[in-house]
Every structure is written in C-alpha cells, then in structure tokens.
Design a protein around this motif. Sequence first.
Motif, PDB file in Angstrom:
ATOM      1  N   ARG A   1      13.285  25.380   3.025  1.00  0.00           N
ATOM      2  CA  ARG A   1      14.793  24.968   2.301  1.00  0.00           C
ATOM      3  C   ARG A   1      14.846  26.424   2.754  1.00  0.00           C
ATOM      4  NH1 ARG A   1      15.702  21.070  -1.397  1.00  0.00           N
ATOM      5  NH2 ARG A   1      14.093  20.574  -2.528  1.00  0.00           N
ATOM      6  N   ILE A   2      14.677  28.047   2.973  1.00  0.00           N
ATOM      7  CA  ILE A   2      15.033  28.546   3.146  1.00  0.00           C
ATOM      8  C   ILE A   2      15.575  29.057   4.192  1.00  0.00           C
ATOM      9  CG2 ILE A   2      13.967  31.169   4.141  1.00  0.00           C
ATOM     10  CD1 ILE A   2      12.153  30.879   2.080  1.00  0.00           C
ATOM     11  N   ASP A   3      14.429  28.450   5.346  1.00  0.00           N
ATOM     12  CA  ASP A   3      15.779  27.919   6.729  1.00  0.00           C
ATOM     13  C   ASP A   3      16.359  27.489   6.663  1.00  0.00           C
ATOM     14  OD1 ASP A   3      13.083  29.505   7.970  1.00  0.00           O
ATOM     15  OD2 ASP A   3      12.283  27.491   8.975  1.00  0.00           O
ATOM     16  N   ASN A   4      16.687  26.124   6.726  1.00  0.00           N
ATOM     17  CA  ASN A   4      17.658  25.758   6.268  1.00  0.00           C
ATOM     18  C   ASN A   4      19.368  26.612   5.676  1.00  0.00           C
ATOM     19  OD1 ASN A   4      19.194  23.207   6.172  1.00  0.00           O
ATOM     20  ND2 ASN A   4      19.949  23.587   3.523  1.00  0.00           N
ATOM     21  N   ALA A   5      19.139  27.442   4.757  1.00  0.00           N
ATOM     22  CA  ALA A   5      20.445  28.523   4.115  1.00  0.00           C
ATOM     23  C   ALA A   5      20.370  29.167   4.920  1.00  0.00           C
ATOM     24  CB  ALA A   5      19.192  28.900   3.090  1.00  0.00           C
ATOM     25  N   LEU A   6      18.828  30.222   5.566  1.00  0.00           N
ATOM     26  CA  LEU A   6      19.661  31.109   6.857  1.00  0.00           C
ATOM     27  C   LEU A   6      20.675  30.259   8.118  1.00  0.00           C
ATOM     28  CD1 LEU A   6      16.040  32.273   6.868  1.00  0.00           C
ATOM     29  CD2 LEU A   6      18.216  33.508   6.369  1.00  0.00           C
ATOM     30  N   SER A   7      20.338  28.987   8.372  1.00  0.00           N
ATOM     31  CA  SER A   7      21.118  28.631   9.147  1.00  0.00           C
ATOM     32  C   SER A   7      22.811  28.628   8.952  1.00  0.00           C
ATOM     33  CB  SER A   7      20.294  26.871   9.271  1.00  0.00           C
ATOM     34  OG  SER A   7      20.897  25.801   8.742  1.00  0.00           O
ATOM     35  N   ILE A   8      22.797  28.728   7.852  1.00  0.00           N
ATOM     36  CA  ILE A   8      24.486  28.654   7.426  1.00  0.00           C
ATOM     37  C   ILE A   8      25.126  30.518   7.924  1.00  0.00           C
ATOM     38  CG2 ILE A   8      24.100  26.273   5.949  1.00  0.00           C
ATOM     39  CD1 ILE A   8      24.850  28.142   3.264  1.00  0.00           C
ATOM     40  N   LEU A   9      24.539  31.261   7.378  1.00  0.00           N
ATOM     41  CA  LEU A   9      24.806  32.325   7.523  1.00  0.00           C
ATOM     42  C   LEU A   9      25.681  32.862   8.535  1.00  0.00           C
ATOM     43  CD1 LEU A   9      22.023  34.043   5.270  1.00  0.00           C
ATOM     44  CD2 LEU A   9      24.263  32.917   4.578  1.00  0.00           C
ATOM     45  N   SER A  10      26.597  34.147   8.672  1.00  0.00           N
ATOM     46  CA  SER A  10      26.995  33.954   9.893  1.00  0.00           C
ATOM     47  C   SER A  10      25.980  35.187  10.582  1.00  0.00           C
ATOM     48  CB  SER A  10      28.232  35.298   9.872  1.00  0.00           C
ATOM     49  OG  SER A  10      27.456  36.423   8.844  1.00  0.00           O
TER      50      SER A  10
ATOM     51  N   ILE B   1      27.275  46.557   4.140  1.00  0.00           N
ATOM     52  CA  ILE B   1      25.828  45.900   4.442  1.00  0.00           C
ATOM     53  C   ILE B   1      25.554  45.303   2.507  1.00  0.00           C
ATOM     54  CG2 ILE B   1      23.782  46.098   4.760  1.00  0.00           C
ATOM     55  CD1 ILE B   1      23.860  48.337   6.460  1.00  0.00           C
ATOM     56  N   LYS B   2      25.785  46.038   2.020  1.00  0.00           N
ATOM     57  CA  LYS B   2      25.826  45.316   0.544  1.00  0.00           C
ATOM     58  C   LYS B   2      26.577  44.202  -0.337  1.00  0.00           C
ATOM     59  CE  LYS B   2      22.311  46.548  -2.237  1.00  0.00           C
ATOM     60  NZ  LYS B   2      21.621  46.140  -2.300  1.00  0.00           N
ATOM     61  N   GLN B   3      27.766  44.312   0.366  1.00  0.00           N
ATOM     62  CA  GLN B   3      28.657  43.083  -0.010  1.00  0.00           C
ATOM     63  C   GLN B   3      28.867  41.861   1.189  1.00  0.00           C
ATOM     64  OE1 GLN B   3      32.216  44.144   1.517  1.00  0.00           O
ATOM     65  NE2 GLN B   3      33.853  43.404   0.942  1.00  0.00           N
ATOM     66  N   LEU B   4      27.791  42.293   2.438  1.00  0.00           N
ATOM     67  CA  LEU B   4      27.952  40.734   3.567  1.00  0.00           C
ATOM     68  C   LEU B   4      26.063  40.336   2.721  1.00  0.00           C
ATOM     69  CD1 LEU B   4      28.333  42.380   6.791  1.00  0.00           C
ATOM     70  CD2 LEU B   4      30.045  40.027   5.220  1.00  0.00           C
ATOM     71  N   GLU B   5      24.933  41.279   2.085  1.00  0.00           N
ATOM     72  CA  GLU B   5      23.821  40.429   1.611  1.00  0.00           C
ATOM     73  C   GLU B   5      24.557  39.786   0.289  1.00  0.00           C
ATOM     74  OE1 GLU B   5      21.498  43.280  -0.873  1.00  0.00           O
ATOM     75  OE2 GLU B   5      20.497  43.845   0.810  1.00  0.00           O
ATOM     76  N   LYS B   6      24.912  39.564  -0.744  1.00  0.00           N
ATOM     77  CA  LYS B   6      25.636  39.307  -1.306  1.00  0.00           C
ATOM     78  C   LYS B   6      26.509  38.237  -1.210  1.00  0.00           C
ATOM     79  CE  LYS B   6      28.436  39.597  -5.981  1.00  0.00           C
ATOM     80  NZ  LYS B   6      29.322  40.522  -6.539  1.00  0.00           N
ATOM     81  N   GLN B   7      27.012  38.006  -0.413  1.00  0.00           N
ATOM     82  CA  GLN B   7      27.950  36.974   0.300  1.00  0.00           C
ATOM     83  C   GLN B   7      26.829  35.773   1.024  1.00  0.00           C
ATOM     84  OE1 GLN B   7      31.308  38.112   2.860  1.00  0.00           O
ATOM     85  NE2 GLN B   7      30.643  36.762   3.967  1.00  0.00           N
ATOM     86  N   ALA B   8      26.057  36.570   1.443  1.00  0.00           N
ATOM     87  CA  ALA B   8      25.314  35.487   2.184  1.00  0.00           C
ATOM     88  C   ALA B   8      23.871  34.940   1.114  1.00  0.00           C
ATOM     89  CB  ALA B   8      24.036  36.422   2.841  1.00  0.00           C
ATOM     90  N   ALA B   9      23.702  35.758  -0.448  1.00  0.00           N
ATOM     91  CA  ALA B   9      22.255  34.805  -1.403  1.00  0.00           C
ATOM     92  C   ALA B   9      23.286  34.113  -1.580  1.00  0.00           C
ATOM     93  CB  ALA B   9      22.666  36.362  -2.310  1.00  0.00           C
ATOM     94  N   GLY B  10      24.879  34.135  -2.068  1.00  0.00           N
ATOM     95  CA  GLY B  10      26.242  33.304  -3.037  1.00  0.00           C
ATOM     96  C   GLY B  10      25.868  31.675  -2.023  1.00  0.00           C
ATOM     97  N   LYS B  11      25.694  31.966  -1.069  1.00  0.00           N
ATOM     98  CA  LYS B  11      25.609  30.713   0.390  1.00  0.00           C
ATOM     99  C   LYS B  11      24.577  29.872   0.334  1.00  0.00           C
ATOM    100  CE  LYS B  11      29.241  32.367   3.489  1.00  0.00           C
ATOM    101  NZ  LYS B  11      28.839  33.102   5.574  1.00  0.00           N
ATOM    102  N   MET B  12      23.782  31.008   0.087  1.00  0.00           N
ATOM    103  CA  MET B  12      22.305  30.584   0.347  1.00  0.00           C
ATOM    104  C   MET B  12      21.639  29.620  -0.685  1.00  0.00           C
ATOM    105  SD  MET B  12      20.415  32.916   2.449  1.00  0.00           S
ATOM    106  CE  MET B  12      20.294  34.195   1.707  1.00  0.00           C
TER     107      MET B  12
END
Length: 139
Positions: free
Chosen positions: A80-89, A120-131
Amino acid sequence: MKALYKVLEEIKKYKELLADIRELDFKIEEYEENFIRDSKSMPDIKSSKTNNVKSMVQMALENKENLLMQKAKKKMRLKRIDNALSILSDEERDIIQIVYIDCKRYCMVQEKLNLSYQRIKQLEKQAAGKMEKYIFINE
C-alpha cells in the motif's frame, strides 16, 4: 490535518516493515527446520500417544500459519505504501523518501532539490493528501 499526520507516520514505518518481514521469514525457516528435526527424532508412537502427537502437529501448523498471516499483513501494508508513493511527482516522492523513509533532515531535501523549507513543507502536505486514500483503504 490529523489524517495527514497518520499517513506520514505510516510511511515512517517502511523500513521497520521490511525488517519485520525478514524477521518473520527467519522465524518461519527456523520453525520449519526445528519441526523437521524434532519429527525425525520422535520415537515410534504407540496408539495411546497418537492424539498427543496429532495435537503437537496441529499446534505446530497453527503457529506456522500465524507467522504466515502476520507476514502477509505486513507485506500488504508495504504494498500500500509503495502504491501510494507511485502516484507522487518526483519532487514529492523525493521529499517523502528522504525525510520519512531515510529519516534525513529537511536540509538534505533543500540541498538535493534546491527548494525552500516552506515549499518542501507544502509539497509534503500535498503528497500526504494524495497518499491517504491508498494507504488507509479500509478506514
């Protein structure tokens, strides 16, 4: 915000999950070796002891099955983590990888990606939201 924190906490467990899976593999292998060794050293069994041996074998199989189930659950979390990471930029994935999986400081991300701390914090929050929807499917 609480959900995003939960996602990042799950990502932090990535390396621990890998180690847990390897440890379960070791336990299963050890268990099988011990079971084979012990079964070869059992003396001939008279009929009165048959039930006792059957229950020992049943317990051994249940213990192995329990280890296999634990391993399967941990592998699913990792998938699930690997899958979630796969959708990130690429930038988002690098941030999550460096900060949460590799446990490095934000300055390492700043250096590698040439981004400000705020970005970085903005992108981190965005990534967490996607995952989030990929990591916690059953919740």
